[in-house]
Design an enzyme around this catalytic site. Structure first.
Site, PDB file in Angstrom:
ATOM      1  N   GLU A  47       1.210  -1.274  -0.288  1.00 30.84           N
ATOM      2  CA  GLU A  47       0.223  -0.380  -0.362  1.00 30.84           C
ATOM      3  C   GLU A  47       0.897   1.436   0.488  1.00 30.84           C
ATOM      4  OE1 GLU A  47      -2.758  -0.017   3.515  1.00 30.84           O
ATOM      5  OE2 GLU A  47      -4.008   1.849   2.227  1.00 30.84           O
ATOM      6  N   CYS A 240      -6.718   0.681   2.773  1.00 31.83           N
ATOM      7  CA  CYS A 240      -7.636   1.601   2.593  1.00 31.83           C
ATOM      8  C   CYS A 240      -7.531   2.810   1.543  1.00 31.83           C
ATOM      9  CB  CYS A 240      -8.274   2.442   3.605  1.00 31.83           C
ATOM     10  SG  CYS A 240      -7.808   1.889   5.975  1.00 31.83           S
ATOM     11  N   ASN A 371     -12.108  -3.204   0.466  1.00 32.87           N
ATOM     12  CA  ASN A 371     -11.228  -3.903   1.774  1.00 32.87           C
ATOM     13  C   ASN A 371     -11.672  -3.158   2.780  1.00 32.87           C
ATOM     14  OD1 ASN A 371      -8.215  -3.884   2.946  1.00 32.87           O
ATOM     15  ND2 ASN A 371      -8.688  -2.369   2.905  1.00 32.87           N
ATOM     16  N   GLU A 372     -11.713  -3.713   4.019  1.00 35.64           N
ATOM     17  CA  GLU A 372     -12.147  -3.478   5.491  1.00 35.64           C
ATOM     18  C   GLU A 372     -13.697  -3.322   5.400  1.00 35.64           C
ATOM     19  OE1 GLU A 372      -9.911  -1.592   7.800  1.00 35.64           O
ATOM     20  OE2 GLU A 372      -8.686  -3.496   8.026  1.00 35.64           O
TER      21      GLU A 372
HETATM   22  O1  AHR Z   1      -2.172  -1.568   7.125  1.00 34.45           O
HETATM   23  C1  AHR Z   1      -2.391  -0.565   7.670  1.00 34.45           C
HETATM   24  C2  AHR Z   1      -4.159  -0.097   6.858  1.00 34.45           C
HETATM   25  O2  AHR Z   1      -4.891  -1.491   8.151  1.00 34.45           O
HETATM   26  C3  AHR Z   1      -4.851  -0.819   5.968  1.00 34.45           C
HETATM   27  O3  AHR Z   1      -4.872  -0.154   4.961  1.00 34.45           O
HETATM   28  C4  AHR Z   1      -6.200  -0.864   6.311  1.00 34.45           C
HETATM   29  O4  AHR Z   1      -7.090  -1.858   5.122  1.00 34.45           O
HETATM   30  C5  AHR Z   1      -5.825  -1.400   8.021  1.00 34.45           C
HETATM   31  O5  AHR Z   1      -7.019  -0.700   9.060  1.00 34.45           O
END
Ligand code: AHR
Length: 653
Positions: A47, A240, A371-372
């Site tokens: 990321e 995120c 994601n999440e």
């Molecule tokens: O790894 C950091 C963050 O942690 C990521 O962006 C998210 O998916 C999680 O909350």
């Protein structure tokens, strides 16, 4: 004052006598494999957080090269006092994805120039070549460029001249030069000499020594440390960042492919996410875009695992959702991405891939939707994606989110729904203290063997020792090593795992701990890096049960164990964690009709102090120690140091 011993201390002391006298007997059922290890078990979560991409692995040294940051001159400084009107920011909306440029107006030959500060400075190396390039247009000739590379003391350590040609259209100019010094925090001066008018854009400086020597490529040392892990997959672009603070700032892969100068920059969500770690100069230029992510995966022998937005922005931020009847665009993005990755070169997106330099398909097999994300709003959107993707691309496995936490109401709701929907793979995330990892080594022992597979998509043990959160200590890593025995033992269910986040820049991080730390010139792996690397490099093909009595070894006497057989190298590979402050003697009795050769390789990560960390100053304080050992027969007897993770590789005939 009387000292009262806690129960734990008493147990520990008793334990130490026990270990001094009695060995622990473990059975390794080599002829009784309980399942197969997935071929894509250990991977990487990438990321653009903590300056992971811009300012990190993407080797561009100029910050805000196209003047598209919110403040167009952020990162730039004027070098001389010059008359009003010398510099003008032009905003030309006809220029796709890159409206702004800088006009330099010099009716006479006065001295003027700009300085770029880089991302926390520019890391440059003595003897290495650097390429300065730009886009420009000047209707009539007159202006020449001179660039100077400066060290931290503002001394010139490299210089080059670049004449600019005349022309009404935008054109590229470039020049290379060598740095006479190593400097972790260099700067770049760009002087505009002569008189005339010129418009400039994409002012850029790259090292020539990039990964695979690709022009305008990736930082070699940062890719190498990833390649050294031999990862099975790369999950990208997050995290995120996929969701965005709002839908407008979600990650849109189509805006990250094609000519670099047309990739529309957006704010990085980690710019403002944490008030205690604000990073106002953090933007995503997408120089590292989806094509480059696919290429990176291929380069390091990993499967590409893209995660796409599912029509929802981050629920910790705005939580915006797209109406269900407007989800088409998002689904089309997924369909087009499959075409971009795998499609024939005569399809529109396959053609673009070929034009960018890769006619062969990238062989995409898995795709994450969301994601999440959580709640019924996620399930409704996922169901639409699932229906269409299964119809049109049954060959692609769908990865679905189980939210932010590995337990609790949200998790239970999603887990049940996702199993009802029969999704292929469920993505579980856990950022938890070491105690959670230690007690969770049996987490997957009772998971449904016939249900969806599990992707431990983001994991990290968050220790509070010794001074607050965020340190990538040996304690954190050893608790992960213990937990990962459980993933390995359940490799028939848990088919993928990746630590998160991947990179942290010492001068520009927002989130910690991270797997790998960098500054502008150096890179090192944390103890957690070495743990995951040992699992990855010793993955095996078949799961071999290891028993203490008739139980799995999941923390009894603070011991953890798992084993695999590798059909390719014909080795039994045992992993053993001693989470005690004393050394432990263990007998591994190999239950097998196979012939065991005695000459084994033993790799140990150990430190009696759980607070120990690796650092830029001491990058290998925790590092694997390898030795050759001769075991006799089918009883492997050895002593394992306090707080240690050991991998034993035993050739089998
Ligand atoms: O790894 C950091 C963050 O942690 C990521 O962006 C998210 O998916 C999680 O909350």
């Amino acid at each position: 004052m009387k000292k009262i011993l806690s129960l734990t201390t008493v147990l520990a002391i008793c334990g130490s006598f026990l270990y001094a006298q009695n060995a622990v007997d473990l059975k390794v059922q080599l002829d009784n494999a309980s399942g197969k290890i997935s071929p894509h078990m250990w991977g990487i979560f990438f990321e653009d957080i903590n300056l992971g991409a811009d300012g990190g692995i993407y080797a561009e040294l100029v910050k805000n090269r196209s003047f598209e940051f919110d403040h167009p001159m952020m990162g730039w400084k004027r070098l001389e006092n010059v008359p009003e009107g010398t510099f003008l920011i032009i905003n030309d909306s006809r220029r796709k994805g890159n409206a702004r440029s800088l006009k330099i107006h010099k009716p006479t030959d006065f001295k003027t120039g700009l300085q770029n500060e880089g991302f926390r400075g520019m890391g440059v190396k003595k003897g290495d070549g650097y390429e300065f390039s730009l886009l420009y247009r000047q209707a009539s000739p007159g202006i020449r460029i001179k660039v100077e590379l400066l060290n931290e003391q503002d001394q010139v350590i490299g210089t080059a001249a670049l004449p600019l040609s005349q022309g009404a259209n935008w054109q590229t100019g470039s020049v290379t030069f060598t740095s006479a010094e190593t400097s972790p925090k260099g700067k770049l001066n760009i002087w505009f000499e002569g008189a005339g008018d010129v418009e400039v854009d994409m002012l850029s400086l790259f090292p020539q020594d990039t990964w695979k020597n690709r022009p305008k490529g990736l930082r070699k040392d940062m890719v190498q440390i990833l390649a050294d892990m031999e990862p099975d997959f790369v999950r990208f672009p997050g995290g995120c960042i996929v969701e965005g603070r709002d839908l407008a700032t979600r990650f849109q892969w189509k805006k990250t492919v094609g000519p670099i100068e047309e990739r529309e920059l957006i704010i990085n969500r980690w710019n403002t996410e944490f008030s205690h770690r604000l990073t106002p100069d953090y933007f995503q230029t997408f120089g590292l875009g989806f094509y480059e992510y696919f290429l990176l995966s291929e380069d390091i022998g990993a499967e590409p695992v893209p995660i796409l937005n599912c029509g929802m922005a981050c629920q910790f931020n705005t939580g915006e959702v797209v109406p269900l009847d407007e989800l088409d665009e998002y689904i089309q993005d997924a369909l087009d991405l499959i075409e971009f990755a795998n499609g024939d070169i005569h399809t529109p997106w396959g053609k673009l891939r070929a034009e960018m330099g890769h006619p062969a398909p990238f062989n995409l097999k898995m795709l994450g939707v969301g994601n999440e994300n959580w709640g019924p709003q996620y399930i409704e959107r996922l169901a639409i994606f699932q229906k269409i993707l299964q119809e049109k691309h049954p060959e692609i496995q769908i990865i679905a989110s189980s939210g932010t936490d590995p337990n609790g109401e949200r998790f239970d709701y999603l887990d049940e729904k996702l199993r009802d929907m029969k999704v292929d793979i469920i993505d579980e995330h856990y950022y938890r203290p070491p105690a959670w990892f230690l007690s969770g080594a049996d987490r997957y022992d009772d998971y449904d063997r016939n249900g969806p597979k599990i992707f431990a998509g983001e994991y990290a043990s968050h220790t509070t020792r010794p001074q607050g959160p965020g340190r990538s200590t040996w304690e954190a890593a050893l608790s992960e090593a213990a937990f990962l025995t459980g993933l390995e033992r359940n490799g028939d269910v848990v088919t993928m795992a990746s630590y998160a986040p991947l990179f942290g820049h010492v001068d520009g991080w927002q989130w910690s701990p991270d797997l790998i730390w960098v500054d502008n010139l150096n890179v090192y792996g944390t103890p957690s890096y070495h743990v995951q690397k040992l699992y990855s490099l010793n993955k095996g093909t078949d799961i071999i049960p290891v028993k203490l009595g008739d139980q799995n070894v999941v923390g009894q006497d603070s011991l953890y164990a798992s084993a695999v057989y590798d059909a390719d190298t014909k080795e039994l590979i045992v992993k053993f964690v001693n989470y005690n402050e004393q050394s432990v003697e263990a007998n591994f009795q190999l239950d097998t009709k196979k012939k065991i050769k005695g000459n084994a390789t033993k790799i140990t990560l150990a430190n009696a102090d759980l607070n120990v960390v690796n650092s830029l100053e001491e990058p290998l304080r925790i590092k694997p120690q390898t030795e050759q050992v001769n075991y006799k027969g089918k009883a492997i007897k050895d002593t394992f140091p306090p707080y240690s993770f050991t991998v034993i590789k035993i050739p089998v005939q």
